[in-house]
Design a protein around this motif. Structure first.
Motif, PDB file in Angstrom:
ATOM      1  N   ARG A 119      31.361   1.004  -8.120  1.00 22.85           N
ATOM      2  CA  ARG A 119      32.798   1.338  -7.721  1.00 22.85           C
ATOM      3  C   ARG A 119      33.110   0.419  -6.755  1.00 22.85           C
ATOM      4  N   TRP A 120      34.547   0.247  -6.791  1.00 22.89           N
ATOM      5  CA  TRP A 120      35.024  -0.925  -5.829  1.00 22.89           C
ATOM      6  C   TRP A 120      35.107  -0.017  -4.393  1.00 22.89           C
ATOM      7  N   SER A 121      35.053  -0.884  -3.431  1.00 22.53           N
ATOM      8  CA  SER A 121      35.130  -0.012  -1.982  1.00 22.53           C
ATOM      9  C   SER A 121      36.647  -0.069  -1.915  1.00 22.53           C
ATOM     10  N   ILE A 122      36.889   1.169  -1.058  1.00 23.59           N
ATOM     11  CA  ILE A 122      38.360   1.328  -0.960  1.00 23.59           C
ATOM     12  C   ILE A 122      38.978   0.130   0.165  1.00 23.59           C
ATOM     13  N   HIS A 123      40.137  -0.057  -0.184  1.00 20.17           N
ATOM     14  CA  HIS A 123      40.765  -1.487   0.506  1.00 20.17           C
ATOM     15  C   HIS A 123      41.692  -0.679   1.618  1.00 20.17           C
ATOM     16  N   LEU A 124      40.743  -0.433   2.859  1.00 20.03           N
ATOM     17  CA  LEU A 124      41.150   0.198   3.866  1.00 20.03           C
ATOM     18  C   LEU A 124      42.066  -0.735   4.852  1.00 20.03           C
ATOM     19  N   ALA A 125      41.632  -1.898   5.010  1.00 17.37           N
ATOM     20  CA  ALA A 125      42.413  -2.805   5.950  1.00 17.37           C
ATOM     21  C   ALA A 125      43.958  -3.100   5.233  1.00 17.37           C
ATOM     22  N   CYS A 126      43.968  -3.098   4.113  1.00 16.40           N
ATOM     23  CA  CYS A 126      45.121  -3.291   3.415  1.00 16.40           C
ATOM     24  C   CYS A 126      46.009  -2.084   3.337  1.00 16.40           C
ATOM     25  N   GLN A 127      45.571  -0.901   3.187  1.00 12.53           N
ATOM     26  CA  GLN A 127      46.195   0.462   3.323  1.00 12.53           C
ATOM     27  C   GLN A 127      46.857   0.850   4.701  1.00 12.53           C
ATOM     28  N   TYR A 128      45.875   0.091   5.889  1.00 10.42           N
ATOM     29  CA  TYR A 128      46.540   0.307   7.120  1.00 10.42           C
ATOM     30  C   TYR A 128      47.516  -0.718   7.471  1.00 10.42           C
ATOM     31  N   SER A 129      47.547  -1.685   6.866  1.00 14.06           N
ATOM     32  CA  SER A 129      48.530  -3.082   7.331  1.00 14.06           C
ATOM     33  C   SER A 129      49.813  -2.423   7.165  1.00 14.06           C
ATOM     34  N   TRP A 130      50.049  -1.392   6.370  1.00 18.11           N
ATOM     35  CA  TRP A 130      51.352  -0.760   6.078  1.00 18.11           C
ATOM     36  C   TRP A 130      51.966   0.006   7.450  1.00 18.11           C
ATOM     37  N   ILE A 131      50.980   0.451   8.253  1.00 18.82           N
ATOM     38  CA  ILE A 131      51.301   1.416   9.181  1.00 18.82           C
ATOM     39  C   ILE A 131      51.212   0.859  10.676  1.00 18.82           C
ATOM     40  N   SER A 132      50.502  -0.338  10.595  1.00 16.32           N
ATOM     41  CA  SER A 132      50.310  -1.027  11.965  1.00 16.32           C
ATOM     42  C   SER A 132      51.251  -2.040  12.447  1.00 16.32           C
TER      43      SER A 132
END
Length: 345
Positions: free
Chosen positions: A332-345
């Motif tokens: 399973r691929w890890s969740i792309h958290l940094a990219c998800q947060y990049s839209w709200i930071s």
């Protein structure tokens, strides 16, 4: 005596006349610069004209040499475009991009056909230091040195400069695979691409709808393979020609609009849309790590976030190659958290 003198002098006179005649003919021929002012001016004019042509075509000469140096036997080149922002930091994006070729399956030799196009001097020097195929793209009155935030005005300008350059590559008769630098090549993608002349353009998708010929697929210009022919050149000419009528839109948006207006059919193009199981991204992960060729850090806003999550992808890839783990666990691929947060930071 006089007759005898005349007879004796006749050969001398004839020789003198012959010498004068030959000299006169030589002067008229223009071989002597002082003998033909008109020829001299004409030659000077030609020399100046030739110099002007050489000066204006230097860009083309350098590009041709770079393309030829990186080209495969079938005149296919892999192209990516970088600026200084992609070569700086503790772990630059360019280094991660190259890590993919090093760690991937049957990918190391592909760097022999990779042309890195640098749009500033710092990126060009970094490329040369790495001893890769490099080309310095000089943009007219524009500086694209720093990171250009997604959908900013400078970002859009940079994307159009990219389109213009790639159109020039097509006009030179080169096929190419264009890849963003935030695409990891984990396997040689060419076995998954159609290599004959039947398909003009093969382009990645953010989300694949299950039909490789369906124009309702959401395309992504971060990875595609294109053949050089009259149809594809016409597409790029029309595509780039829309830039001044597309305020606030990146080149990908305009290509989607052209597709929706049936431009592909009008130009006679056969276009294949790539399945994300093989050509995946953060928008839609591949369902099978055993067949995935590329992973694109799309659906992400900043370079920092892309770098963070691509490093995680490399770790996931290494984990999937571990024989004991590969046999006992579903990947399973890890969740792309940094990219998800990049839209709200």
């Amino acid at each position: 005596m006089i007759d005898r003198s005349i007879k004796l002098g006749t050969p001398i006179v004839l020789c003198t006349l012959l010498l004068i005649s030959l000299t006169f003919i030589y002067l008229l021929s223009g071989e002597n610069p002082s003998g033909s002012i008109t020829a001299m001016i004409h030659k000077l004019s030609q020399s100046k004209h030739s110099s002007a042509i050489n000066e204006t075509s230097m860009y083309k000469d350098e590009l041709e040499a770079a393309l030829e140096g990186a080209s495969m036997a079938n005149k296919t080149v892999i192209i990516t475009i970088v600026n200084r922002a992609y070569t700086e930091g503790d772990k630059p994006m360019l280094d991660i991009f190259l890590d993919g070729f090093w760690l991937g399956e049957d990918t190391r030799h592909l760097t022999n056909h990779l042309l890195i196009v640098a749009i500033d001097q710092a990126a060009f020097e970094r490329c040369m230091f790495l001893r890769l195929h490099c080309y310095r793209l000089k943009t007219e009155g524009e500086e694209f040195v720093d990171e250009k935030t997604y959908m900013s005005q400078d970002f859009i300008k940079m994307m159009w400069q990219r389109t213009r350059f790639l159109g020039d590559v097509l006009r030179r008769g080169y096929n190419f695979v264009f890849t963003d630098t935030d695409v990891l090549w984990l396997r040689n993608p060419f076995p998954r691409l159609t290599l004959n002349e039947s398909v003009d353009l093969q382009i990645s998708t953010d989300k694949f709808n299950g039909n490789q010929w369906s124009q309702t697929n959401l395309i992504n210009t971060g990875f595609y393979m294109i053949k050089s022919n009259n149809k594809t050149i016409a597409l790029f000419d029309e595509w780039y020609g829309q830039r001044n009528n597309s305020t606030g839109k990146k080149e990908q948006d305009v290509l989607i609009e052209l597709m929706q207006k049936r431009a592909f059919e009008r130009l006679g193009l056969r276009v294949r849309f790539l399945d994300t199981i093989y050509f995946s991204g953060f928008c839609q992960d591949s369902r099978d790590v055993n067949v995935v060729s590329t992973v694109h850090a799309n659906c992400c806003r900043s370079i920092r976030a892309k770098v963070t999550d691509l490093v995680t992808v490399i770790h996931d890839w290494k984990r999937s190659k571990d024989p004991p783990r590969n046999k006992t666990m579903e990947h399973r691929w890890s969740i792309h958290l940094a990219c998800q947060y990049s839209w709200i930071s």
